[in-house]
Write a protein that holds these residues in place. Structure first.
Motif, PDB file in Angstrom:
ATOM      1  N   SER A  57     -12.605 -12.667   7.774  1.00 48.17           N
ATOM      2  CA  SER A  57     -11.411 -11.832   7.966  1.00 48.17           C
ATOM      3  C   SER A  57     -10.115 -12.643   7.954  1.00 48.17           C
ATOM      4  O   SER A  57      -9.057 -12.124   7.587  1.00 48.17           O
ATOM      5  CB  SER A  57     -11.520 -11.060   9.282  1.00 48.17           C
ATOM      6  OG  SER A  57     -12.623 -10.184   9.246  1.00 48.17           O
ATOM      7  N   SER A  58     -10.182 -13.913   8.351  1.00 50.81           N
ATOM      8  CA  SER A  58      -8.976 -14.737   8.409  1.00 50.81           C
ATOM      9  C   SER A  58      -8.543 -15.244   7.040  1.00 50.81           C
ATOM     10  O   SER A  58      -7.398 -15.681   6.878  1.00 50.81           O
ATOM     11  CB  SER A  58      -9.202 -15.942   9.338  1.00 50.81           C
ATOM     12  OG  SER A  58      -9.607 -15.515  10.610  1.00 50.81           O
ATOM     13  N   GLN A  59      -9.431 -15.207   6.066  1.00 47.67           N
ATOM     14  CA  GLN A  59      -9.111 -15.741   4.734  1.00 47.67           C
ATOM     15  C   GLN A  59      -7.917 -15.001   4.140  1.00 47.67           C
ATOM     16  O   GLN A  59      -7.792 -13.789   4.291  1.00 47.67           O
ATOM     17  CB  GLN A  59     -10.342 -15.612   3.824  1.00 47.67           C
ATOM     18  CG  GLN A  59     -10.367 -16.577   2.656  1.00 47.67           C
ATOM     19  CD  GLN A  59      -9.678 -16.016   1.433  1.00 47.67           C
ATOM     20  OE1 GLN A  59      -9.423 -14.833   1.343  1.00 47.67           O
ATOM     21  NE2 GLN A  59      -9.381 -16.886   0.490  1.00 47.67           N
ATOM     22  N   GLU A  60      -7.028 -15.730   3.484  1.00 48.42           N
ATOM     23  CA  GLU A  60      -5.727 -15.186   3.117  1.00 48.42           C
ATOM     24  C   GLU A  60      -5.759 -13.936   2.237  1.00 48.42           C
ATOM     25  O   GLU A  60      -4.873 -13.077   2.342  1.00 48.42           O
ATOM     26  CB  GLU A  60      -4.843 -16.258   2.460  1.00 48.42           C
ATOM     27  CG  GLU A  60      -5.549 -17.206   1.536  1.00 48.42           C
ATOM     28  CD  GLU A  60      -6.043 -18.461   2.244  1.00 48.42           C
ATOM     29  OE1 GLU A  60      -5.735 -19.555   1.773  1.00 48.42           O
ATOM     30  OE2 GLU A  60      -6.762 -18.335   3.265  1.00 48.42           O
ATOM     31  N   LEU A  61      -6.753 -13.790   1.384  1.00 46.63           N
ATOM     32  CA  LEU A  61      -6.835 -12.600   0.548  1.00 46.63           C
ATOM     33  C   LEU A  61      -7.710 -11.510   1.155  1.00 46.63           C
ATOM     34  O   LEU A  61      -7.902 -10.460   0.554  1.00 46.63           O
ATOM     35  CB  LEU A  61      -7.352 -12.965  -0.852  1.00 46.63           C
ATOM     36  CG  LEU A  61      -6.355 -13.724  -1.736  1.00 46.63           C
ATOM     37  CD1 LEU A  61      -6.999 -14.130  -3.054  1.00 46.63           C
ATOM     38  CD2 LEU A  61      -5.103 -12.887  -1.997  1.00 46.63           C
ATOM     39  N   ASN A  62      -8.230 -11.762   2.344  1.00 45.43           N
ATOM     40  CA  ASN A  62      -9.049 -10.753   3.023  1.00 45.43           C
ATOM     41  C   ASN A  62      -8.251  -9.931   4.027  1.00 45.43           C
ATOM     42  O   ASN A  62      -8.803  -9.091   4.723  1.00 45.43           O
ATOM     43  CB  ASN A  62     -10.243 -11.412   3.724  1.00 45.43           C
ATOM     44  CG  ASN A  62     -11.323 -11.826   2.743  1.00 45.43           C
ATOM     45  OD1 ASN A  62     -11.327 -11.385   1.598  1.00 45.43           O
ATOM     46  ND2 ASN A  62     -12.235 -12.677   3.173  1.00 45.43           N
ATOM     47  N   ASN A  63      -6.939 -10.202   4.130  1.00 45.95           N
ATOM     48  CA  ASN A  63      -6.084  -9.411   5.014  1.00 45.95           C
ATOM     49  C   ASN A  63      -4.698  -9.314   4.399  1.00 45.95           C
ATOM     50  O   ASN A  63      -4.401  -9.962   3.395  1.00 45.95           O
ATOM     51  CB  ASN A  63      -6.037 -10.024   6.423  1.00 45.95           C
ATOM     52  CG  ASN A  63      -5.481 -11.442   6.407  1.00 45.95           C
ATOM     53  OD1 ASN A  63      -4.299 -11.644   6.180  1.00 45.95           O
ATOM     54  ND2 ASN A  63      -6.338 -12.436   6.641  1.00 45.95           N
ATOM     55  N   ALA A  64      -3.849  -8.506   4.994  1.00 44.54           N
ATOM     56  CA  ALA A  64      -2.527  -8.240   4.409  1.00 44.54           C
ATOM     57  C   ALA A  64      -1.539  -9.376   4.619  1.00 44.54           C
ATOM     58  O   ALA A  64      -0.511  -9.427   3.956  1.00 44.54           O
ATOM     59  CB  ALA A  64      -1.961  -6.939   4.979  1.00 44.54           C
ATOM     60  N   GLY A  65      -1.818 -10.269   5.559  1.00 47.27           N
ATOM     61  CA  GLY A  65      -0.891 -11.370   5.808  1.00 47.27           C
ATOM     62  C   GLY A  65       0.393 -10.950   6.495  1.00 47.27           C
ATOM     63  O   GLY A  65       1.326 -11.742   6.622  1.00 47.27           O
ATOM     64  N   THR A  66       0.453  -9.707   6.956  1.00 44.04           N
ATOM     65  CA  THR A  66       1.653  -9.240   7.659  1.00 44.04           C
ATOM     66  C   THR A  66       1.671  -9.809   9.069  1.00 44.04           C
ATOM     67  O   THR A  66       0.673  -9.723   9.786  1.00 44.04           O
ATOM     68  CB  THR A  66       1.673  -7.702   7.736  1.00 44.04           C
ATOM     69  OG1 THR A  66       1.638  -7.176   6.410  1.00 44.04           O
ATOM     70  CG2 THR A  66       2.925  -7.207   8.440  1.00 44.04           C
ATOM     71  N   GLY A  67       2.792 -10.412   9.432  1.00 40.52           N
ATOM     72  CA  GLY A  67       2.969 -10.774  10.832  1.00 40.52           C
ATOM     73  C   GLY A  67       3.260  -9.486  11.580  1.00 40.52           C
ATOM     74  O   GLY A  67       4.408  -9.032  11.654  1.00 40.52           O
ATOM     75  N   HIS A  68       2.202  -8.830  12.071  1.00 42.30           N
ATOM     76  CA  HIS A  68       2.342  -7.487  12.644  1.00 42.30           C
ATOM     77  C   HIS A  68       3.204  -7.528  13.909  1.00 42.30           C
ATOM     78  O   HIS A  68       2.751  -7.921  14.972  1.00 42.30           O
ATOM     79  CB  HIS A  68       0.975  -6.900  12.964  1.00 42.30           C
ATOM     80  CG  HIS A  68       0.231  -6.411  11.759  1.00 42.30           C
ATOM     81  ND1 HIS A  68       0.678  -5.361  10.985  1.00 42.30           N
ATOM     82  CD2 HIS A  68      -0.922  -6.838  11.181  1.00 42.30           C
ATOM     83  CE1 HIS A  68      -0.174  -5.154   9.991  1.00 42.30           C
ATOM     84  NE2 HIS A  68      -1.145  -6.035  10.089  1.00 42.30           N
ATOM     85  N   ALA A  69       4.459  -7.101  13.755  1.00 45.25           N
ATOM     86  CA  ALA A  69       5.379  -7.013  14.885  1.00 45.25           C
ATOM     87  C   ALA A  69       5.915  -5.599  15.038  1.00 45.25           C
ATOM     88  O   ALA A  69       6.895  -5.382  15.734  1.00 45.25           O
ATOM     89  CB  ALA A  69       6.533  -7.999  14.695  1.00 45.25           C
ATOM     90  N   ALA A  70       5.245  -4.641  14.359  1.00 43.54           N
ATOM     91  CA  ALA A  70       5.616  -3.215  14.423  1.00 43.54           C
ATOM     92  C   ALA A  70       7.019  -2.960  13.881  1.00 43.54           C
ATOM     93  O   ALA A  70       7.680  -2.004  14.276  1.00 43.54           O
ATOM     94  CB  ALA A  70       5.477  -2.686  15.850  1.00 43.54           C
ATOM     95  N   LEU A  71       7.464  -3.810  12.977  1.00 46.38           N
ATOM     96  CA  LEU A  71       8.786  -3.643  12.384  1.00 46.38           C
ATOM     97  C   LEU A  71       8.778  -2.616  11.267  1.00 46.38           C
ATOM     98  O   LEU A  71       9.801  -1.986  10.987  1.00 46.38           O
ATOM     99  CB  LEU A  71       9.290  -4.985  11.836  1.00 46.38           C
ATOM    100  CG  LEU A  71       9.335  -6.152  12.828  1.00 46.38           C
ATOM    101  CD1 LEU A  71       9.761  -7.427  12.116  1.00 46.38           C
ATOM    102  CD2 LEU A  71      10.287  -5.841  13.976  1.00 46.38           C
ATOM    103  N   CYS A  72       7.615  -2.463  10.610  1.00 42.82           N
ATOM    104  CA  CYS A  72       7.566  -1.588   9.433  1.00 42.82           C
ATOM    105  C   CYS A  72       6.363  -0.648   9.412  1.00 42.82           C
ATOM    106  O   CYS A  72       6.318   0.268   8.593  1.00 42.82           O
ATOM    107  CB  CYS A  72       7.543  -2.444   8.155  1.00 42.82           C
ATOM    108  SG  CYS A  72       6.165  -3.628   8.070  1.00 42.82           S
ATOM    109  N   GLU A  73       5.400  -0.844  10.285  1.00 41.42           N
ATOM    110  CA  GLU A  73       4.165  -0.070  10.263  1.00 41.42           C
ATOM    111  C   GLU A  73       4.379   1.264  10.978  1.00 41.42           C
ATOM    112  O   GLU A  73       4.481   1.316  12.203  1.00 41.42           O
ATOM    113  CB  GLU A  73       3.027  -0.843  10.933  1.00 41.42           C
ATOM    114  CG  GLU A  73       2.824  -2.258  10.387  1.00 41.42           C
ATOM    115  CD  GLU A  73       3.590  -3.307  11.168  1.00 41.42           C
ATOM    116  OE1 GLU A  73       4.739  -3.025  11.578  1.00 41.42           O
ATOM    117  OE2 GLU A  73       3.056  -4.400  11.375  1.00 41.42           O
TER     118      GLU A  73
END
Length: 503
Positions: A57-73
């Motif tokens: 799950s940590s692999q770079e293409l296995n997730n969106a890479g968004t620093g999830h800070a609730a700024l846009c989600e």
């Protein structure tokens, strides 16, 4: 001790550690790094089934890479019956991400890891919606969030010319007459969690942590003295080993549920998992990649899980700019990308079967959505992409398979068999073992979640450790939303340490 042709195939001798971490992803790497700072003399051992760290799950293409800070989600903010916007979840997620930024800054400032631009880059975070009703929602969301000190700097626009400046690729040749609006905040980030994981694990290896790759945990057994016996298969050496530890952390992504069940702790009963896979579309035309700069999140389709919110993302992988769109949800019974097709069936136990059946009845809309997603052709996926990029051409985009996520199913106050979205810690009453289950926001909140593990599992040490924790994470124990001056200070110091002010 058993031998075959002169080789040891099983040793009955216990190899002792203070802490055993199972899985070498971002969660174990974060917990190991924190514990090494808090208790440098403890012996920590890591077991990873794959040949290197951060490959699931940590692999770079296995997730969106968004620093999830609730700024846009948009799924972190909901509309109340009176029309007001509830941002409580957004506040929580943002504060959790501030913990991560502070801890990463601590590591950089003390030269425990270096070159932060190799794992984190500044990138605008945007929300984009279409249709009059959605535009009205986004404007009310912006008005509520922009008045909160955590979300300072957020902008809103429904002006076509402004949007052409913000998102030129999305606005180019847009024929639709539907109202369109977006919010933008420049303090967002793109995070390469694979690179960060590898940095942290290398740091651990350089500080006397025993990291074992190609080692599969076969069983977990509680001993009479309260410690845990871990039976480990050395896949490369073709032998079994027995390890013993006072504390075990199950940070094996989708594989954590199986290990939790093997532990036999009552807290692991009545919990099941529902695997969801994903696909991303990746742009292979660098001219198009260069026309977009930001992470643009839209609204999820009705019945879609929160992790399937469509987004068009600039990514930095190996310092190269790329562009991804997705995710498209799919289904596989595997709990890991490298797992077995029997994972889901093996997870069904007498103690959780009614929980799973109840979830099956309640989640018919999700099941229908997943079936629809599985049946999509590439051209149908392209049509969804064209909601974001009207001029998108099929030949400019390739499809890649992203990572597996296992959503937690458990009995809650909301009813039996409730599907949980988020990240969850399950620990034994005595704190001797803990498991990390669930999905997004996951990696972005790793530091906050590992603080939860430390608080739950090491209560006797907390008084001694608290000064060091506050050194690593200055806002520890403080509600940032109630301390605007501290927010500004943290934004300034973390941006400087992580080089987020550089263009």
């Amino acid at each position: 001790m058993l031998t075959y042709k002169g080789k040891v195939i099983m040793s009955n001798r216990h190899i002792k550690s203070d802490v055993i971490l199972i899985g070498a992803g971002i969660m174990s790497a974060t917990l190991g790094t924190m514990l090494k700072e808090l208790a440098p003399d403890w012996k920590i051992t890591v077991f990873e089934k794959l040949e290197k760290a951060g490959e699931e799950s940590s692999q770079e293409l296995n997730n969106a890479g968004t620093g999830h800070a609730a700024l846009c989600e948009l799924n972190y903010t909901s509309e109340k019956t009176d029309g007001s916007i509830d941002i409580s979840k957004a506040i929580k997620v943002n504060e959790q991400f501030q913990d991560s930024l502070q801890f990463w800054s601590y590591l950089v400032n003390r030269n425990l890891i270096s070159n932060p631009q190799n794992f984190i880059m500044p990138l605008p975070h945007m929300s984009m919606v279409q249709g009059e009703k959605n535009v009205e929602f986004l404007k009310r969301r912006f008005e509520t969030m922009s008045n909160n000190p955590l979300f300072q700097g957020m902008e809103f626009s429904d002006n076509t010319e402004t949007l052409k400046e913000w998102i030129p690729l999305i606005m180019n040749d847009r024929k639709s007459k539907e109202p369109i609006a977006a919010t933008k905040i420049d303090s967002g980030t793109d995070v390469n969690f694979g690179a960060l994981t590898r940095m942290l694990v290398d740091h651990l290896k350089n500080n006397e942590v025993d990291v074992n790759y190609k080692h599969s945990v076969e069983s977990i057994k509680r001993m009479k003295d309260g410690t845990w016996e871990i039976k480990v298969h050395d896949l490369e050496g073709c032998k079994m080993e027995y390890h013993k530890a006072k504390f075990v952390f199950l940070g094996a992504g989708g594989g954590s549920l199986e290990l939790l069940q093997k532990s036999g702790i009552p807290e692991g009963k009545h919990i099941g998992g529902f695997p969801i896979s994903g696909l991303f579309m990746v742009c292979n035309n660098q001219e198009i990649v260069e026309q977009h700069n930001g992470k643009v999140y839209g609204k999820a389709a009705v019945g879609a899980p929160p992790m399937s919110v469509p987004h068009l993302d600039t990514r930095y992988i190996d310092n190269k700019k790329s562009l991804l769109f997705g995710p498209f949800a799919g289904f596989s019974p595997k709990f890991l990308k490298t797992g077995s097709y029997m994972d889901l069936f093996a997870s069904i136990k007498p103690h959780n079967i009614t929980t799973l059946l109840a979830a099956g009845v309640k989640e018919m809309a999700l099941t229908k959505y997943l079936i629809q997603q599985l049946l999509l052709s590439k051209e149908q996926r392209m049509e969804e992409l064209r909601d974001f990029i009207p001029t998108a051409k099929s030949e400019d985009w390739d499809i890649i398979v992203a990572g597996q996520r296992v959503q937690v199913i458990k009995d809650t106050a909301a009813g039996k068999g409730t599907l949980q979205f988020g990240t969850e810690v399950v620990s034994a009453a005595d704190g001797s073992i803990a498991a990390l289950l669930g999905a997004s926001p996951g990696a972005s909140t790793a530091v906050s979640v590992m603080l939860e593990v430390i608080n739950k599992c090491f209560p006797q040490q907390m008084k001694e450790w608290e000064p060091k924790i506050k050194e690593m994470i200055p806002s520890y124990g403080v509600k940032l939303v109630e301390n605007p001056e501290l927010i500004n200070e943290i934004h300034t110091t973390t941006a400087q340490a992580l080089e987020l002010n550089k263009k």
